[in-house]
Design a protein around this motif. Structure first.
Motif, mmCIF file in Angstrom:
data_model
loop_
_atom_site.group_PDB
_atom_site.id
_atom_site.type_symbol
_atom_site.label_atom_id
_atom_site.label_comp_id
_atom_site.label_asym_id
_atom_site.label_seq_id
_atom_site.Cartn_x
_atom_site.Cartn_y
_atom_site.Cartn_z
ATOM 1 N N GLN A 1 60.331 39.367 -31.051
ATOM 2 C CA GLN A 1 60.515 38.462 -32.189
ATOM 3 C C GLN A 1 59.267 38.421 -33.062
ATOM 4 O O GLN A 1 59.361 38.388 -34.294
ATOM 5 N N VAL A 2 58.094 38.437 -32.436
ATOM 6 C CA VAL A 2 56.839 38.454 -33.201
ATOM 7 C C VAL A 2 56.758 39.724 -34.044
ATOM 8 O O VAL A 2 56.370 39.698 -35.216
ATOM 9 N N LEU A 3 57.151 40.858 -33.456
ATOM 10 C CA LEU A 3 57.137 42.136 -34.164
ATOM 11 C C LEU A 3 58.062 42.089 -35.387
ATOM 12 O O LEU A 3 57.724 42.581 -36.464
ATOM 13 N N GLU A 4 59.213 41.458 -35.211
ATOM 14 C CA GLU A 4 60.188 41.373 -36.304
ATOM 15 C C GLU A 4 59.692 40.495 -37.452
ATOM 16 O O GLU A 4 59.934 40.791 -38.624
ATOM 17 N N THR A 5 59.007 39.409 -37.119
ATOM 18 C CA THR A 5 58.608 38.448 -38.152
ATOM 19 C C THR A 5 57.221 38.706 -38.719
ATOM 20 O O THR A 5 56.956 38.385 -39.884
ATOM 21 N N ASP B 1 54.111 49.305 -13.418
ATOM 22 C CA ASP B 1 53.869 48.186 -14.337
ATOM 23 C C ASP B 1 52.879 48.576 -15.430
ATOM 24 O O ASP B 1 53.038 48.190 -16.595
ATOM 25 N N LEU B 2 51.847 49.335 -15.058
ATOM 26 C CA LEU B 2 50.855 49.764 -16.048
ATOM 27 C C LEU B 2 51.501 50.687 -17.073
ATOM 28 O O LEU B 2 51.214 50.608 -18.276
ATOM 29 N N TYR B 3 52.390 51.563 -16.617
ATOM 30 C CA TYR B 3 53.129 52.440 -17.523
ATOM 31 C C TYR B 3 53.930 51.607 -18.526
ATOM 32 O O TYR B 3 53.876 51.850 -19.745
ATOM 33 N N SER B 4 54.669 50.634 -18.020
ATOM 34 C CA SER B 4 55.509 49.813 -18.894
ATOM 35 C C SER B 4 54.673 49.023 -19.894
ATOM 36 O O SER B 4 55.086 48.827 -21.050
ATOM 37 N N LEU B 5 53.499 48.573 -19.472
ATOM 38 C CA LEU B 5 52.612 47.865 -20.405
ATOM 39 C C LEU B 5 52.129 48.817 -21.499
ATOM 40 O O LEU B 5 52.057 48.439 -22.673
ATOM 41 N N GLY B 6 51.811 50.052 -21.130
ATOM 42 C CA GLY B 6 51.392 51.038 -22.117
ATOM 43 C C GLY B 6 52.493 51.349 -23.120
ATOM 44 O O GLY B 6 52.247 51.441 -24.333
ATOM 45 N N VAL B 7 53.732 51.499 -22.624
ATOM 46 C CA VAL B 7 54.863 51.766 -23.519
ATOM 47 C C VAL B 7 55.100 50.567 -24.433
ATOM 48 O O VAL B 7 55.421 50.727 -25.623
ATOM 49 N N THR B 8 54.918 49.371 -23.901
ATOM 50 C CA THR B 8 55.025 48.161 -24.724
ATOM 51 C C THR B 8 54.034 48.221 -25.881
ATOM 52 O O THR B 8 54.364 47.901 -27.029
ATOM 53 N N CYS B 9 52.815 48.663 -25.602
ATOM 54 C CA CYS B 9 51.773 48.740 -26.634
ATOM 55 C C CYS B 9 52.147 49.715 -27.744
ATOM 56 O O CYS B 9 51.971 49.408 -28.928
ATOM 57 N N ILE B 10 52.664 50.896 -27.388
ATOM 58 C CA ILE B 10 52.973 51.865 -28.442
ATOM 59 C C ILE B 10 54.188 51.422 -29.254
ATOM 60 O O ILE B 10 54.309 51.755 -30.440
ATOM 61 N N ASN B 11 55.078 50.659 -28.630
ATOM 62 C CA ASN B 11 56.187 50.081 -29.393
ATOM 63 C C ASN B 11 55.672 49.047 -30.400
ATOM 64 O O ASN B 11 56.105 49.022 -31.559
ATOM 65 N N LEU B 12 54.731 48.216 -29.985
ATOM 66 C CA LEU B 12 54.185 47.193 -30.872
ATOM 67 C C LEU B 12 53.347 47.806 -31.994
ATOM 68 O O LEU B 12 53.247 47.240 -33.086
ATOM 69 N N THR C 1 54.043 50.673 -33.458
ATOM 70 C CA THR C 1 54.874 51.503 -34.342
ATOM 71 C C THR C 1 56.174 50.852 -34.792
ATOM 72 O O THR C 1 56.749 51.253 -35.799
ATOM 73 N N ASN C 2 56.640 49.880 -34.001
ATOM 74 C CA ASN C 2 57.967 49.275 -34.222
ATOM 75 C C ASN C 2 59.063 50.341 -34.148
ATOM 76 O O ASN C 2 60.050 50.303 -34.876
ATOM 77 N N ILE C 3 58.867 51.299 -33.244
ATOM 78 C CA ILE C 3 59.832 52.382 -33.019
ATOM 79 C C ILE C 3 60.257 52.348 -31.553
ATOM 80 O O ILE C 3 59.441 52.092 -30.661
ATOM 81 N N SER C 4 61.532 52.607 -31.301
ATOM 82 C CA SER C 4 62.017 52.655 -29.925
ATOM 83 C C SER C 4 61.218 53.673 -29.118
ATOM 84 O O SER C 4 60.982 54.797 -29.588
ATOM 85 N N PRO C 5 60.812 53.320 -27.889
ATOM 86 C CA PRO C 5 60.090 54.288 -27.049
ATOM 87 C C PRO C 5 60.847 55.596 -26.840
ATOM 88 O O PRO C 5 60.236 56.649 -26.667
ATOM 89 N N PHE C 6 62.187 55.559 -26.862
ATOM 90 C CA PHE C 6 62.955 56.793 -26.733
ATOM 91 C C PHE C 6 62.606 57.780 -27.850
ATOM 92 O O PHE C 6 62.548 58.993 -27.636
ATOM 93 N N LYS C 7 62.377 57.250 -29.052
ATOM 94 C CA LYS C 7 62.056 58.108 -30.192
ATOM 95 C C LYS C 7 60.589 58.533 -30.194
ATOM 96 O O LYS C 7 60.228 59.489 -30.886
ATOM 97 N N GLU D 1 59.498 68.926 -26.286
ATOM 98 C CA GLU D 1 58.126 69.292 -25.930
ATOM 99 C C GLU D 1 57.670 68.598 -24.638
ATOM 100 O O GLU D 1 56.598 68.899 -24.120
ATOM 101 N N ASN D 2 58.480 67.647 -24.166
ATOM 102 C CA ASN D 2 58.157 66.877 -22.970
ATOM 103 C C ASN D 2 56.799 66.172 -23.105
ATOM 104 O O ASN D 2 55.940 66.253 -22.233
ATOM 105 N N LYS D 3 56.629 65.486 -24.223
ATOM 106 C CA LYS D 3 55.371 64.771 -24.437
ATOM 107 C C LYS D 3 55.588 63.592 -25.386
ATOM 108 O O LYS D 3 56.544 63.557 -26.169
ATOM 109 N N TRP D 4 54.673 62.622 -25.308
ATOM 110 C CA TRP D 4 54.686 61.488 -26.227
ATOM 111 C C TRP D 4 54.171 61.927 -27.597
ATOM 112 O O TRP D 4 53.205 62.692 -27.684
ATOM 113 N N VAL D 5 54.825 61.411 -28.633
ATOM 114 C CA VAL D 5 54.399 61.730 -30.007
ATOM 115 C C VAL D 5 54.199 60.431 -30.799
ATOM 116 O O VAL D 5 54.421 60.389 -32.004
ATOM 117 N N TRP D 6 53.777 59.384 -30.114
ATOM 118 C CA TRP D 6 53.686 58.077 -30.761
ATOM 119 C C TRP D 6 52.707 58.051 -31.927
ATOM 120 O O TRP D 6 52.897 57.311 -32.896
#
Length: 304
Positions: free
Chosen positions: A127-131, A230-241, A243-249, A255-260
């Motif tokens: 919600q914070v990201l949206e507003t 848990d550390l992985y999920s926290l890291g993915v949370t950070c890159i979502n915040l 970019t405001n982009i779904s982690p899937f994207k 290429e089997n790699k992150w492109v955040w």
């Protein structure tokens, strides 16, 4: 408004102080204490309600999470209830922590398991990201400095959260008495994955995934969650915040790699923070940080 917790009863028309559902004659108060007043979430095997604690004079708000047992096999149900109890006991050992939503009760009947949790007034980070828009490097550093000690604390008690994502991080309202100045004291982890221990117990619908795949570590999706998950999920949370982009994207499966970094728009990130995030979200567990303490060292004084 009252919500009946009986499966398949959708009555919401009972009088405010009623104790018996007018439609099905079931008890409206869970444990003769907690009254569900509003549904705030629903999934394939669970519902979440805003509730009030009728036992206390101020009738403070709380949260009821209701999990449906699909299987009625007595052995499965007995095992599931025992695992719920075991996980709930672990959470109870955490005592009261200002950045962890307190577990108030763990209950069950013939068809459902119920977790009653502290209500945290505020917005979740989705919600914070949206507003307020994407997070800056400063905000991400503050978030990590706020939540890594919380993970260090729960991991020291042999507990894995199992569902860290923006929706499960609440930013307290400043009016809340537990609120502390600055972001560090106002972020709270909610919705610990008590039910997510039950992956191998056939009580839920076939194929039910008891985590959020976008944020879950590869080993967790294979049923082998650990502290570094848990550390992985926290890291993915950070890159979502950021970019405001779904982690899937943000992950290139070809290429089997992150492109955040490709999705950072007018939001520069230092090489140091970028390397920390890369290490948090490494696919191989032996290439990730081993503990929250290790991340904090690199974040605040270590060099990669």
């Amino acid at each position: 408004m009252n919500y009946c917790l009986k499966e398949n009863c959708k009555s919401i028309n009972s009088p405010p102080e009623a104790r018996i559902c007018l439609a099905c004659d079931s008890m409206l108060l869970l444990k003769d204490r907690y009254r569900a007043i509003k549904m705030i979430g629903q999934g394939g095997f669970s519902k979440t309600y805003l509730a009030v604690d009728q036992d206390k004079p101020s009738k403070p708000p709380c949260i009821i999470k209701q999990f449906y047992f699909i299987s009625q096999n007595k052995a499965d149900l007995k095992r599931a209830i025992a695992l719920f109890e075991e996980e709930a006991e672990k959470l109870d050992t955490l005592e009261k922590h200002p950045q962890i939503a307190e577990l108030l009760a763990n209950l069950h009947d013939d068809y459902c398991q119920y977790l009653v949790q502290e209500f945290i007034p505020g917005k979740n980070l989705t919600q914070v990201l949206e507003t307020e828009g994407i997070f800056s490097e400063y905000q991400i550093r503050e978030l990590l400095n706020s939540l890594l000690p919380v993970l260090e604390f729960i991991h020291s008690h042999k507990i894995i959260h199992r569902d860290i994502k923006p929706e499960n991080i609440i930013r307290r309202l400043p009016s809340n008495p537990v609120y502390q100045t600055g972001i560090k004291g106002q972020l709270v982890l909610v919705d610990f994955g008590v039910a997510k221990q039950l992956t191998n117990v056939e009580i839920f619908k076939p194929g039910t995934i008891l985590c959020t795949p976008e944020y879950a570590a590869p080993e967790q999706l294979k049923g082998r969650a650990s502290f570094v998950s848990d550390l992985y999920s926290l890291g993915v949370t950070c890159i979502n915040l950021l970019t405001n982009i779904s982690p899937f994207k943000l992950f290139d499966t070809g290429e089997n790699k992150w492109v955040w970094r490709d999705y950072l728009i007018d939001n520069p990130i230092s090489k140091k923070l970028g390397n920390i995030l890369d290490k948090l979200i490494a696919e191989a567990t032996n290439k990730r940080y081993k503990s929250a303490t290790d991340v904090l060292k690199d974040l605040n004084c270590g060099k990669l």
